[in-house]
Design an enzyme around this catalytic site. Structure first.
Site, PDB file in Angstrom:
ATOM      1  N   ARG A 136     -18.772  19.080  14.280  1.00  0.00           N
ATOM      2  CA  ARG A 136     -19.142  19.640  12.967  1.00  0.00           C
ATOM      3  C   ARG A 136     -19.455  21.124  13.107  1.00  0.00           C
ATOM      4  O   ARG A 136     -19.246  21.910  12.192  1.00  0.00           O
ATOM      5  CB  ARG A 136     -20.339  18.890  12.362  1.00  0.00           C
ATOM      6  CG  ARG A 136     -20.932  19.609  11.152  1.00  0.00           C
ATOM      7  CD  ARG A 136     -21.605  18.703  10.130  1.00  0.00           C
ATOM      8  NE  ARG A 136     -22.377  17.626  10.668  1.00  0.00           N
ATOM      9  CZ  ARG A 136     -23.660  17.731  11.075  1.00  0.00           C
ATOM     10  NH1 ARG A 136     -24.307  18.857  11.003  1.00  0.00           N
ATOM     11  NH2 ARG A 136     -24.278  16.663  11.552  1.00  0.00           N
ATOM     12  N   TYR A 181      -9.840  33.628  -8.180  1.00  0.00           N
ATOM     13  CA  TYR A 181      -9.311  32.271  -8.105  1.00  0.00           C
ATOM     14  C   TYR A 181     -10.171  31.367  -8.999  1.00  0.00           C
ATOM     15  O   TYR A 181     -11.397  31.487  -9.017  1.00  0.00           O
ATOM     16  CB  TYR A 181      -9.373  31.816  -6.640  1.00  0.00           C
ATOM     17  CG  TYR A 181      -8.850  30.440  -6.421  1.00  0.00           C
ATOM     18  CD1 TYR A 181      -7.508  30.141  -6.592  1.00  0.00           C
ATOM     19  CD2 TYR A 181      -9.704  29.415  -6.034  1.00  0.00           C
ATOM     20  CE1 TYR A 181      -7.029  28.863  -6.399  1.00  0.00           C
ATOM     21  CE2 TYR A 181      -9.234  28.141  -5.828  1.00  0.00           C
ATOM     22  CZ  TYR A 181      -7.895  27.867  -6.009  1.00  0.00           C
ATOM     23  OH  TYR A 181      -7.427  26.610  -5.807  1.00  0.00           O
ATOM     24  N   ASP A 213     -11.747  38.314  -0.914  1.00  0.00           N
ATOM     25  CA  ASP A 213     -10.739  37.254  -0.765  1.00  0.00           C
ATOM     26  C   ASP A 213      -9.384  37.924  -0.527  1.00  0.00           C
ATOM     27  O   ASP A 213      -8.805  38.531  -1.428  1.00  0.00           O
ATOM     28  CB  ASP A 213     -10.716  36.383  -2.037  1.00  0.00           C
ATOM     29  CG  ASP A 213      -9.800  35.167  -1.877  1.00  0.00           C
ATOM     30  OD1 ASP A 213      -8.831  35.245  -1.101  1.00  0.00           O
ATOM     31  OD2 ASP A 213     -10.048  34.147  -2.551  1.00  0.00           O
ATOM     32  N   LYS A 252      -2.535  28.632   2.320  1.00  0.00           N
ATOM     33  CA  LYS A 252      -1.424  29.372   1.726  1.00  0.00           C
ATOM     34  C   LYS A 252      -0.561  30.005   2.817  1.00  0.00           C
ATOM     35  O   LYS A 252       0.002  29.310   3.632  1.00  0.00           O
ATOM     36  CB  LYS A 252      -1.968  30.411   0.743  1.00  0.00           C
ATOM     37  CG  LYS A 252      -3.079  29.868  -0.167  1.00  0.00           C
ATOM     38  CD  LYS A 252      -2.595  28.813  -1.139  1.00  0.00           C
ATOM     39  CE  LYS A 252      -3.701  28.082  -1.889  1.00  0.00           C
ATOM     40  NZ  LYS A 252      -4.748  28.902  -2.483  1.00  0.00           N
TER      41      LYS A 252
HETATM   42  C1  PLP Z   1      -6.007  28.738  -3.092  1.00  0.00           C
HETATM   43  C2  PLP Z   1      -6.947  29.843  -3.158  1.00  0.00           C
HETATM   44  C3  PLP Z   1      -8.297  29.691  -2.818  1.00  0.00           C
HETATM   45  C4  PLP Z   1      -8.882  28.333  -2.482  1.00  0.00           C
HETATM   46  O1  PLP Z   1      -8.394  27.859  -1.273  1.00  0.00           O
HETATM   47  P1  PLP Z   1      -8.263  26.286  -0.926  1.00  0.00           P
HETATM   48  O2  PLP Z   1      -7.775  26.321   0.476  1.00  0.00           O
HETATM   49  O3  PLP Z   1      -7.314  25.692  -1.899  1.00  0.00           O
HETATM   50  O4  PLP Z   1      -9.634  25.712  -1.074  1.00  0.00           O
HETATM   51  C5  PLP Z   1      -9.115  30.790  -2.810  1.00  0.00           C
HETATM   52  N1  PLP Z   1      -8.644  32.021  -3.139  1.00  0.00           N
HETATM   53  C6  PLP Z   1      -7.357  32.202  -3.487  1.00  0.00           C
HETATM   54  C7  PLP Z   1      -6.911  33.588  -3.835  1.00  0.00           C
HETATM   55  C8  PLP Z   1      -6.473  31.141  -3.509  1.00  0.00           C
HETATM   56  O5  PLP Z   1      -5.199  31.335  -3.892  1.00  0.00           O
END
Ligand code: PLP
Length: 342
Positions: free
Chosen positions: A50, A103, A174, A199
């Site tokens: 964890r 997001y 982000d 992604k």
């Molecule tokens: C998809 C996404 C997230 C969230 O990520 P997950 O892996 O789906 O939890 C956060 N920020 C952006 C810009 C995203 O496209």
């Protein structure tokens, strides 16, 4: 760069080129003294997956180097990384300043969970430095996403983080849409970078994962809260899949960009398209990436457009091998007072 992405620094008695998957929940100690040393903080051996795992750590080291941070933490999703970072750094009564088009679940985190915990959020246009500066007075965190969700607008990282620093505010950035190869926000003043690894970084639509990267200080603060107490860890198997995906990141990004250039080139002069939103490369952002949003001309039916698509499938997420389209009319249920164009 290619060496960093493909190397396997884990000691491996067999000389394998792929890292080992340490699919073990716990790690044992040969003696009482070794166990005591670990628990008193004199050694750093793994105890329980964890909080740390050798395969996950190999990925974390690569992510830290890619983003030019001191350290990284891998999480079970991008949202776990975002909520883990935010929850580790705020307390009741604090205020977060955020860019508009984040997001959608980051927005819901702010509007639902943060509100419940007594943390307020102010949304600003981060390119309006006066507005940003006013909003940052007395704030705890600045949350930036650039290029941003839906409209791929970019902000001047250096200017925005300079103002945040003047106000003693920590910037969380982000960087999912640019990837560390497109832009390195830590080099331009951001304190913490978060990614949805689901992604581009993993790249094959078979993993949900996330990470935070930053200085030792901030990463330790987040690690001490988010992993033991929130428990949002990444599994060894998924870390291994991401490590494999990273090996082809530069080639995949080139292809994403070329494919999007091709499609945008076909659409941009079509009278049925009212507007195309795509990230603008800048002194900090090296490419427009593989995503864009189209606004159809008045009177055109989004449903018919979606149902006529042949190569593109309809679905959420992005950054994998498949071409996807997502109608904002269905997916982007965002409050109108958020001034979003979607
Ligand atoms: C998809 C996404 C997230 C969230 O990520 P997950 O892996 O789906 O939890 C956060 N920020 C952006 C810009 C995203 O496209």
């Amino acid at each position: 760069m290619q060496l960093l992405l493909s190397s396997n620094e884990v000691d491996d008695a067999f000389g394998s080129v792929a890292p080992a998957i340490h699919q073990s929940s716990l790690f044992t100690f040969p003696t009482y003294d070794a166990l005591e040393e670990r628990f008193s903080g004199k050694s750093e051996a793994d105890i329980y997956s964890r909080t740390s795992n050798p395969t996950v750590r190999l990925l974390e080291d690569k992510l830290a180097k890619l983003e030019r941070g001191d350290a990284a933490i891998a999480f079970g999703s991008g949202m776990a990384a975002i909520s883990g970072a935010v929850l580790s750094l705020v307390k009741a009564g604090d205020r977060i300043v955020s860019t508009f088009n984040t997001y959608s679940d980051a927005y819901r985190l702010f509007e639902i969970l943060m509100a419940r915990l007594g943390v307020s959020v102010t949304y600003v246009d981060c390119n309006d430095i006066d507005e940003l500066s006013n909003a940052l007075v007395g704030a705890r965190l600045l949350f930036l996403e650039s290029p941003s969700s839906y409209v791929f607008e970019t902000c001047d990282i250096k200017k925005a983080t300079d103002v945040a620093k003047q106000h003693g505010v920590i910037t969380i950035f982000d960087n999912s849409f640019a990837s560390p190869l497109g832009q390195k926000p830590l080099l331009h003043g951001a304190d913490i970078v978060v990614h949805s690894i689901s992604k581009y970084l993993s790249g094959h639509s078979d993993v949900v994962a996330g990470c935070v990267v930053g200085s030792h200080d901030l990463i330790n603060q987040i690690r001490d809260t988010a992993l033991p107490l929130l428990g949002a860890k990444l599994s060894a198997m998924e870390a291994w899949l991401v490590i494999r995906g990273l090996r082809t990141l530069p080639m995949r990004l080139r292809e994403h960009q070329e494919a999007a250039d091709f499609v945008v080139g076909k659409l941009k002069d079509d009278s049925r398209i009212a507007k195309i939103h795509r990230a603008m490369p800048s002194s900090t952002l090296s490419g427009a990436g593989g995503l864009f949003t189209v606004e159809l001309a008045d009177g055109l039916d989004v449903r018919a457009f979606c149902d006529a698509l042949k190569v593109f499938r309809l679905g959420v997420s992005w950054g994998g091998f498949e071409s996807l389209a997502l109608p904002a009319s269905v997916a982007a249920r965002i409050d109108s007072d958020r001034k979003s164009v979607v």
